[in-house]
Design a protein around this motif. Structure first.
Motif, PDB file in Angstrom:
ATOM      1  N   HIS A   1       1.056  -1.043   0.111  1.00  7.27           N
ATOM      2  CA  HIS A   1       0.088   0.042   0.016  1.00  7.27           C
ATOM      3  C   HIS A   1       0.645   1.229  -0.068  1.00  7.27           C
ATOM      4  O   HIS A   1       1.524   1.354   0.956  1.00  7.27           O
ATOM      5  N   ARG A   2       0.909   2.120  -0.937  1.00 12.10           N
ATOM      6  CA  ARG A   2       1.671   3.320  -1.238  1.00 12.10           C
ATOM      7  C   ARG A   2       0.866   4.471  -1.743  1.00 12.10           C
ATOM      8  O   ARG A   2       0.932   4.588  -2.860  1.00 12.10           O
TER       9      ARG A   2
ATOM     10  N   CYS B   1      -4.344   3.733  -4.403  1.00 14.19           N
ATOM     11  CA  CYS B   1      -3.992   3.529  -2.966  1.00 14.19           C
ATOM     12  C   CYS B   1      -4.582   4.925  -2.421  1.00 14.19           C
ATOM     13  O   CYS B   1      -5.126   5.013  -1.407  1.00 14.19           O
TER      14      CYS B   1
ATOM     15  N   HIS C   1      -5.390  -3.504  -1.780  1.00 13.99           N
ATOM     16  CA  HIS C   1      -4.471  -3.848  -0.629  1.00 13.99           C
ATOM     17  C   HIS C   1      -5.361  -4.009   0.685  1.00 13.99           C
ATOM     18  O   HIS C   1      -5.494  -3.198   1.531  1.00 13.99           O
TER      19      HIS C   1
ATOM     20  N   CYS D   1      -7.603   0.629  -4.091  1.00  9.85           N
ATOM     21  CA  CYS D   1      -6.621  -0.289  -4.241  1.00  9.85           C
ATOM     22  C   CYS D   1      -7.266  -1.694  -3.824  1.00  9.85           C
ATOM     23  O   CYS D   1      -8.363  -1.530  -2.916  1.00  9.85           O
TER      24      CYS D   1
HETATM   25 ZN    ZN Z   1      -3.218   0.494  -1.595  1.00 10.00          ZN
END
Ligand code: ZN
Ligand code: ZN
Length: 237
Positions: free
Chosen positions: A26-27, A34, A41, A39
């Motif tokens: 996750h960025r 994100c 994640h 996203c």
């Molecule tokens: Zn993410």
């Protein structure tokens, strides 16, 4: 979570097994999905061995990132056989790294090189690596926006390839042929400086953009129709 079994003769990572749900990927600062909360994640690293999401083999062939996913199998009673998807992914990874290495193609670590070139270039221009005042940096940003931004959606890994080096050569010596030597040098410095910083930060192993010479014809106006737009798809380079 990353299983880096596929290292080649030079020790460089060739294909990575991951879970796309892995929260450690996750960025928000560098990944638009994100940042927007769209996203995939969803699972903490401690959960991903036993979550229901597929295992993915992510690899890069000639600058193009590819994914192939494998789900865990279920037994007759519909119980998930954890680890079976990972096993299939590992088999594929092995097959891939053996087969493709023989063809002499280039692999880079896709996790590290996943960041986009555009934000990296903007960060480079703002960084203390450049000894420059605000006016100079503003000039660099202007050159970036005018000449270099065509590469902004590329990943650092994609920009590290020989195909990208050919495109940068074309940008500097064909597309920018009618511009001043100063602007062409500056565009080159922004591109190579961004990539050098990525190597230093170990986001990529190395790049092929060093040593691109500026050829003659800087003062001549570009001939009509000679101006070429950048190719968007690196795979046709
Ligand atoms: Zn993410
Ligand atoms: Zn998951």
């Amino acid at each position: 979570m990353s299983r880096q079994a596929g290292t080649g003769n030079n020790g460089k990572l060739q294909a990575t097994i991951l879970k796309k749900c892995d929260r450690s990927l996750h960025r928000p600062p560098t990944n638009q999905q994100c940042a927007a909360g769209t996203c995939q994640h969803t699972c903490e690293p401690s959960q991903i061995e036993r979550c229901r999401h597929a295992w993915t083999v992510r690899y890069t062939v000639n600058g193009v990132q590819r994914d192939k996913s494998f789900r865990d199998e279920m037994d007759a009673a519909k119980r998930v056989l954890f680890g079976t998807g990972l096993k299939k992914a590992q088999d594929f990874q092995l097959q891939l790294t053996r087969g493709k290495r023989a063809q002499g193609r280039t692999y880079v670590d896709p996790r590290a090189g996943n960041e986009l070139f555009g934000p990296a270039a903007v960060a480079f221009i703002a960084s203390s690596a450049l000894d420059a005042g605000p006016d100079t940096r503003a000039g660099y940003m202007s050159c970036y926006r005018t000449n270099v931004r065509r590469f902004e959606r590329r990943t650092l890994a994609q920009m590290a390839t020989q195909a990208a080096a050919d495109e940068v050569d074309e940008l500097l010596n064909v597309t920018m042929a009618g511009k001043s030597t100063g602007q062409r040098r500056l565009a080159r410095m922004i591109i190579t400086g961004t990539m050098d910083a990525a190597v230093k930060a170990e986001k990529i192993g190395r790049h092929k953009l060093a040593g691109i010479n500026l050829t003659e014809g800087t003062t001549a106006a570009p001939a009509p129709g000679r101006k070429q737009s950048a190719r968007v798809n690196p795979s046709d380079a």
